[in-house]
Scaffold this motif. Structure first.
Motif, mmCIF file in Angstrom:
data_model
loop_
_atom_site.group_PDB
_atom_site.id
_atom_site.type_symbol
_atom_site.label_atom_id
_atom_site.label_comp_id
_atom_site.label_asym_id
_atom_site.label_seq_id
_atom_site.Cartn_x
_atom_site.Cartn_y
_atom_site.Cartn_z
ATOM 1 N N ARG A 22 0.833 -1.209 0.000
ATOM 2 C CA ARG A 22 0.000 0.000 0.000
ATOM 3 C C ARG A 22 0.866 1.255 0.000
ATOM 4 O O ARG A 22 0.525 2.257 -0.628
ATOM 5 N N ALA A 26 0.586 4.024 -2.874
ATOM 6 C CA ALA A 26 0.216 5.391 -2.513
ATOM 7 C C ALA A 26 1.291 6.381 -2.961
ATOM 8 O O ALA A 26 0.983 7.486 -3.430
ATOM 9 N N GLY A 29 0.849 6.829 -6.644
ATOM 10 C CA GLY A 29 -0.317 7.675 -6.894
ATOM 11 C C GLY A 29 -0.029 9.136 -6.615
ATOM 12 O O GLY A 29 -0.470 10.021 -7.355
ATOM 13 N N LEU A 30 0.712 9.401 -5.557
ATOM 14 C CA LEU A 30 1.052 10.782 -5.231
ATOM 15 C C LEU A 30 1.907 11.411 -6.323
ATOM 16 O O LEU A 30 1.626 12.526 -6.780
ATOM 17 N N ALA A 59 -3.764 10.738 -1.687
ATOM 18 C CA ALA A 59 -2.614 9.825 -1.640
ATOM 19 C C ALA A 59 -1.637 10.240 -0.540
ATOM 20 O O ALA A 59 -1.070 9.376 0.146
ATOM 21 N N ASP A 62 -3.085 9.164 2.709
ATOM 22 C CA ASP A 62 -2.960 7.712 2.802
ATOM 23 C C ASP A 62 -1.531 7.318 3.184
ATOM 24 O O ASP A 62 -1.326 6.383 3.965
ATOM 25 N N LEU A 63 -0.536 8.008 2.663
ATOM 26 C CA LEU A 63 0.853 7.740 3.036
ATOM 27 C C LEU A 63 1.068 7.951 4.531
ATOM 28 O O LEU A 63 1.736 7.153 5.195
#
Length: 86
Positions: A22, A26, A29-30, A59, A62-63
């Protein structure tokens, strides 16, 4: 007892999250959403730039959440190394 849980485990099966995977997703995605947002603003497509910027913020949040969970797991299981998919 089913085959899907370890032999030594006696309680109910608990779902485990692949935190390292994950984290990688993430981060990807960032980076990609930030690049797309910059390109969209540069091309004067403001609505797309805003959408990509929102996804980049999601993102980033989420990180932070993933890192906090990894730190908690490290405190609970000192000395245990986890692979990317674990």
């Amino acid at each position: 007892m089913t085959r899907s849980q370890p032999r030594r485990f006696r309680g109910p099966v608990q779902a485990r999250s692949a935190l390292n995977l994950r984290l990688v997703l993430a981060g990807f995605g960032l980076v990609t959403m930030t690049i797309f947002a910059v390109l969209a603003f540069w091309a004067d497509v403001v609505w797309l730039g805003v959408v990509c910027a929102i996804f980049a913020v999601v993102a980033a949040v989420d990180l932070v959440v993933i890192q906090r969970r990894r730190a908690a797991r490290r405190r609970e299981e000192p000395g245990v190394r986890h692979s990317l998919f674990e």
